[in-house]
Design a protein around this motif. Structure first.
Motif, mmCIF file in Angstrom:
data_model
loop_
_atom_site.group_PDB
_atom_site.id
_atom_site.type_symbol
_atom_site.label_atom_id
_atom_site.label_comp_id
_atom_site.label_asym_id
_atom_site.label_seq_id
_atom_site.Cartn_x
_atom_site.Cartn_y
_atom_site.Cartn_z
ATOM 1 N N PRO A 233 6.999 24.945 1.705
ATOM 2 C CA PRO A 233 5.956 25.597 0.889
ATOM 3 C C PRO A 233 5.786 27.064 1.268
ATOM 4 O O PRO A 233 6.087 27.473 2.381
ATOM 5 N N LYS A 234 5.316 27.839 0.300
ATOM 6 C CA LYS A 234 5.025 29.254 0.555
ATOM 7 C C LYS A 234 3.763 29.333 1.403
ATOM 8 O O LYS A 234 3.009 28.366 1.507
ATOM 9 N N GLU A 235 3.535 30.493 1.932
ATOM 10 C CA GLU A 235 2.380 30.658 2.801
ATOM 11 C C GLU A 235 1.086 30.405 2.032
ATOM 12 O O GLU A 235 0.902 30.886 0.923
ATOM 13 N N GLY A 236 0.197 29.582 2.596
ATOM 14 C CA GLY A 236 -1.087 29.275 1.965
ATOM 15 C C GLY A 236 -1.038 28.092 1.012
ATOM 16 O O GLY A 236 -2.073 27.627 0.537
ATOM 17 N N GLU A 237 0.139 27.578 0.692
ATOM 18 C CA GLU A 237 0.255 26.426 -0.198
ATOM 19 C C GLU A 237 0.341 25.146 0.631
ATOM 20 O O GLU A 237 0.805 25.167 1.769
ATOM 21 N N LYS A 238 -0.079 24.076 0.014
ATOM 22 C CA LYS A 238 0.037 22.776 0.674
ATOM 23 C C LYS A 238 1.465 22.267 0.524
ATOM 24 O O LYS A 238 2.105 22.503 -0.512
ATOM 25 N N PRO A 239 1.979 21.549 1.517
ATOM 26 C CA PRO A 239 3.334 20.996 1.390
ATOM 27 C C PRO A 239 3.376 19.904 0.337
ATOM 28 O O PRO A 239 2.373 19.233 0.071
ATOM 29 N N LYS A 240 4.555 19.728 -0.279
ATOM 30 C CA LYS A 240 4.723 18.666 -1.289
ATOM 31 C C LYS A 240 4.587 17.317 -0.614
ATOM 32 O O LYS A 240 5.105 17.102 0.476
ATOM 33 N N MET A 241 3.891 16.394 -1.302
ATOM 34 C CA MET A 241 3.668 15.048 -0.761
ATOM 35 C C MET A 241 4.415 14.042 -1.621
ATOM 36 O O MET A 241 4.675 14.282 -2.797
ATOM 37 N N GLN B 249 0.859 -1.179 0.000
ATOM 38 C CA GLN B 249 0.000 0.000 0.000
ATOM 39 C C GLN B 249 0.895 1.228 0.000
ATOM 40 O O GLN B 249 2.003 1.207 0.540
ATOM 41 N N TYR B 250 0.416 2.283 -0.603
ATOM 42 C CA TYR B 250 1.198 3.511 -0.691
ATOM 43 C C TYR B 250 0.551 4.580 0.172
ATOM 44 O O TYR B 250 -0.628 4.880 0.008
ATOM 45 N N ASP B 251 1.338 5.124 1.094
ATOM 46 C CA ASP B 251 0.861 6.185 1.972
ATOM 47 C C ASP B 251 1.414 7.522 1.487
ATOM 48 O O ASP B 251 2.561 7.608 1.029
ATOM 49 N N GLN B 252 0.607 8.556 1.592
ATOM 50 C CA GLN B 252 1.039 9.906 1.234
ATOM 51 C C GLN B 252 1.620 10.574 2.481
ATOM 52 O O GLN B 252 0.940 10.679 3.506
ATOM 53 N N VAL B 253 2.884 10.991 2.398
ATOM 54 C CA VAL B 253 3.543 11.682 3.508
ATOM 55 C C VAL B 253 4.174 12.965 2.965
ATOM 56 O O VAL B 253 4.431 13.096 1.768
ATOM 57 N N VAL B 254 4.461 13.883 3.871
ATOM 58 C CA VAL B 254 5.088 15.152 3.488
ATOM 59 C C VAL B 254 6.513 14.870 3.032
ATOM 60 O O VAL B 254 7.261 14.142 3.679
ATOM 61 N N ASP B 255 6.869 15.449 1.882
ATOM 62 C CA ASP B 255 8.220 15.283 1.335
ATOM 63 C C ASP B 255 9.159 16.256 2.040
ATOM 64 O O ASP B 255 9.066 17.470 1.872
ATOM 65 N N GLU B 256 10.084 15.697 2.877
ATOM 66 C CA GLU B 256 10.990 16.539 3.646
ATOM 67 C C GLU B 256 12.144 17.067 2.795
ATOM 68 O O GLU B 256 12.820 18.022 3.181
ATOM 69 N N THR B 257 12.401 16.442 1.644
ATOM 70 C CA THR B 257 13.486 16.895 0.784
ATOM 71 C C THR B 257 13.077 18.075 -0.090
ATOM 72 O O THR B 257 13.927 18.744 -0.667
ATOM 73 N N ALA B 258 11.774 18.309 -0.201
ATOM 74 C CA ALA B 258 11.275 19.419 -1.031
ATOM 75 C C ALA B 258 11.459 20.739 -0.284
ATOM 76 O O ALA B 258 11.490 20.769 0.953
ATOM 77 N N PRO B 259 11.572 21.859 -1.006
ATOM 78 C CA PRO B 259 11.678 23.160 -0.326
ATOM 79 C C PRO B 259 10.398 23.452 0.458
ATOM 80 O O PRO B 259 9.324 22.977 0.088
#
Length: 161
Positions: free
Chosen positions: A38-46, A26-36
């Motif tokens: 996110p700007k204010e109001g944007e969702k973090p990269k998953m 199964q694949y779980d969606q988690v926050v990508d810690e290697t991505a920059p």
């Protein structure tokens, strides 16, 4: 693997459930810690992270419709059975469902395909193209024999129990 294939082939229509302890990914969606960040109001990269889950999987889900009375089985049930059992994409041209009683007793369900099955397009008499299956009390016995169906009827699909 191999055990699952054997169970599906030989116990496809047994009435009691046969289950196999299987591993599923199964694949779980988690926050990508290697991505920059996110700007204010944007969702973090998953990102998707695989996770192994073990669970029981039922191997014999098909119901043997040839054991039912032909008057109570409708054409959509025949079509569904034909497509799933014989891995066909077309509708059957015609269906014959009958029971024979006498010294020997058996039930049969025979389908005539609308188009020639793919495995017979190169060689009409190929062994791989035979799809008349013999069952005894819903247990698969054989599908490679010439005594039951003559060579010129290799395009027919069906079960005999």
């Amino acid at each position: 693997g191999k055990l699952a294939d054997l169970l599906k082939k030989y116990s496809e229509f047994i009435t009691f459930p046969i289950e196999l302890w299987n591993e599923k990914v199964q694949y779980d969606q988690v926050v990508d810690e290697t991505a920059p960040p996110p700007k204010e109001g944007e969702k973090p990269k998953m990102k998707s992270v695989p996770r192994s889950v073990f669970q029981w999987e039922q191997m014999n889900k098909m119901k043997p419709i040839w054991l039912r009375n032909p008057e109570v089985v409708n054409s959509s049930e025949y079509s569904e059975f034909y497509k799933t059992t014989f891995k066909a994409f077309d509708e059957p041209l015609t269906t014959t469902h009958f029971k024979v009683e006498g010294q020997i007793e058996f039930r049969a369900l025979v389908f005539i395909p609308t188009t020639m099955p793919f495995e017979l397009t190169r060689d009409m008499f190929a062994e791989a193209g035979r799809s008349m299956r013999l069952y005894v009390k819903r247990v698969f016995i054989n599908d490679k024999f010439e005594d039951l169906v003559p060579r010129w009827l290799t395009f027919a699909r069906g079960v005999v129990d």
